[in-house]
Design a protein around this motif. Structure first.
Motif, PDB file in Angstrom:
ATOM      1  N   LEU A  66       0.814  -1.216   0.000  1.00 23.75           N
ATOM      2  CA  LEU A  66       0.000   0.000   0.000  1.00 23.75           C
ATOM      3  C   LEU A  66       0.844   1.261   0.000  1.00 23.75           C
ATOM      4  N   LYS A  67       2.075   1.187   0.479  1.00 17.60           N
ATOM      5  CA  LYS A  67       2.949   2.360   0.425  1.00 17.60           C
ATOM      6  C   LYS A  67       3.236   2.744  -1.024  1.00 17.60           C
ATOM      7  N   HIS A  69       1.279   1.755  -3.565  1.00 23.06           N
ATOM      8  CA  HIS A  69      -0.015   2.024  -4.189  1.00 23.06           C
ATOM      9  C   HIS A  69      -0.497   3.440  -3.917  1.00 23.06           C
ATOM     10  N   ILE A  70      -0.249   3.956  -2.731  1.00 22.88           N
ATOM     11  CA  ILE A  70      -0.755   5.284  -2.395  1.00 22.88           C
ATOM     12  C   ILE A  70      -0.095   6.367  -3.240  1.00 22.88           C
ATOM     13  N   GLU A  71       1.129   6.109  -3.670  1.00 23.12           N
ATOM     14  CA  GLU A  71       1.797   7.063  -4.560  1.00 23.12           C
ATOM     15  C   GLU A  71       1.051   7.178  -5.884  1.00 23.12           C
ATOM     16  N   LEU A  73      -2.162   6.558  -6.262  1.00 26.03           N
ATOM     17  CA  LEU A  73      -3.460   7.191  -5.987  1.00 26.03           C
ATOM     18  C   LEU A  73      -3.371   8.712  -5.968  1.00 26.03           C
ATOM     19  N   HIS A  74      -2.218   9.227  -5.591  1.00 22.38           N
ATOM     20  CA  HIS A  74      -2.035  10.679  -5.496  1.00 22.38           C
ATOM     21  C   HIS A  74      -1.263  11.256  -6.680  1.00 22.38           C
ATOM     22  N   THR A  84      -4.786   3.657 -12.438  1.00 17.11           N
ATOM     23  CA  THR A  84      -4.524   3.435 -11.019  1.00 17.11           C
ATOM     24  C   THR A  84      -4.422   1.957 -10.668  1.00 17.11           C
ATOM     25  N   VAL A 143     -10.565  -2.071   2.106  1.00 18.04           N
ATOM     26  CA  VAL A 143      -9.952  -0.877   1.498  1.00 18.04           C
ATOM     27  C   VAL A 143     -10.782  -0.417   0.297  1.00 18.04           C
TER      28      VAL A 143
END
Length: 266
Positions: A66-67, A69-71, A73-74, A84, A143
Motif C-alpha cells: 500500500l505504500k 499504491h498510495i503514490e 493514488l495521489h 490506477t 480498502v
C-alpha cells in the motif's frame, strides 16, 4: 533473477519463495514482475515437475504494497489516465493464470498471513499446506475494493458461494483451524514443520505422473465452466493424452508386476 523472489530447482521440484520478509512479502512492482516471470519460467522448464510457492519470514503474502499504491493514488497523471489499478491486468491476472494454468501441480506452503492478492495466490494453487499460526483474509472490501487475483472464481469453488460472499463482504482473519474446516486448507501442521511438510508433499507430486497431473488440472478447470456432455468430451480428449504417456505404460507394467512405478514425467 531479482532477490525479491528466490528460485530453486532440485530433483524436479521448483521452490519459489516470496522474499520481502521485512515487508511481510507485500507486493511491490519488483516482486510482482519477478513472481510472474519466475512462474512462467517454471511452467516452461521441462525439468520442473511440481512447484512449491511459499514466503520467507512470518508472512506468506499480505497483498499489495500500500505504500507504493498510495503514490499512484495521489499521482494526478496516473489518475487522469485511468491507470490506477493497472497492476491487476499487468501482474495479478498473469500470476494467477500462471499458477492455475501451470501444467504441473502447485503446492502453496502458507507459512503465515495470506491476505488480499496473497490469499488469491494461495487459493489458485492445487494444494495448500498451512501453518497452524497462519491465517487468510480477503481484505479487499476493507480498502473499498472488489476482488482480484482470481478470488471471485477460486474461493466459491473451494468453500461455496454463500461462504465466499460472506468472507468477501465482511473480510476478517480466518485462522488455520477454521480454514481447514471450510476447505481452504488441505493440511494444517505446526509452524515449525511447515517447510518440511510442504516440501514433502510437493516432492511427492514432483515424482508423480506429470502428464496425468496436467490433464487433471485442465479437466477440473474445464468442468467448472461447462456442462456434462462437453465435459465428457473433454475427459475423452485428456484421457487419450494421458493414456499415450510413457508414465501410463510404466504404471500399468508396474501394477502387473506388483511393483512401485518410477515415473519419468512424460
Amino acid at each position: 533473477m531479482a532477490d525479491t523472489v528466490l528460485y530453486d530447482v532440485t530433483e524436479g521440484l521448483a521452490t519459489i519463495t516470496l522474499n520481502r520478509p521485512d515487508a511481510m512479502n507485500a507486493l511491490n512492482t519488483e516482486l510482482k514482475v519477478a513472481l510472474r516471470d519466475t512462474l512462467r519460467q517454471a511452467a516452461d522448464d521441462p525439468a520442473v515437475r511440481a512447484v512449491l510457492l511459499t514466503g520467507s519470514g512470518r508472512a506468506f503474502c499480505v497483498g499489495q504494497d500500500l505504500k507504493e499504491h498510495i503514490e499512484r493514488l495521489h499521482d494526478d497523471a496516473v489518475r487522469a489516465s485511468g491507470a490506477t489499478m493497472d497492476t491487476v491486468k499487468e501482474h495479478y491476472n498473469p500470476i494467477v493464470a500462471a499458477i492455475a494454468g501451470m501444467p504441473k501441480p502447485v503446492v502453496a506452503g502458507v507459512n503465515g498471513v495470506a491476505a488480499g492478492a496473497g490469499a488469491g495466490f494461495a487459493f489458485a494453487a492445487d494444494y495448500r499446506v498451512v501453518a497452524d499460526t497462519a491465517s487468510f483474509n480477503t481484505s479487499f472490501a476493507g480498502v473499498a475494493l472488489s476482488a482480484d487475483s482470481g478470488v471471485s472464481w477460486t474461493l466459491p469453488r473451494l468453500i461455496g458461494h454463500g461462504r465466499a460472499a460472506e468472507l468477501m463482504l465482511f473480510p476478517r482473519s480466518v485462522k488455520a483451524e477454521e480454514a481447514a474446516g471450510l476447505g481452504i486448507a488441505n493440511t494444517v501442521v505446526p509452524a515449525a514443520e511447515l517447510a518440511a511438510e510442504a516440501t514433502k508433499i510437493a516432492r511427492r507430486l514432483a515424482e508423480g505422473p506429470t502428464v496425468a497431473y496436467a490433464a487433471i488440472k485442465e479437466s477440473l478447470a474445464y468442468a467448472a465452466g461447462h456442462g456434462l456432455l462437453d465435459t465428457l468430451a473433454k475427459e475423452d480428449e485428456l484421457q487419450a493424452r494421458a493414456g499415450a504417456s510413457e508414465d501410463h505404460r510404466i504404471a500399468v507394467d508396474a501394477f502387473v508386476k506388483k511393483e512401485k512405478p518410477t515415473f519419468l514425467g512424460r
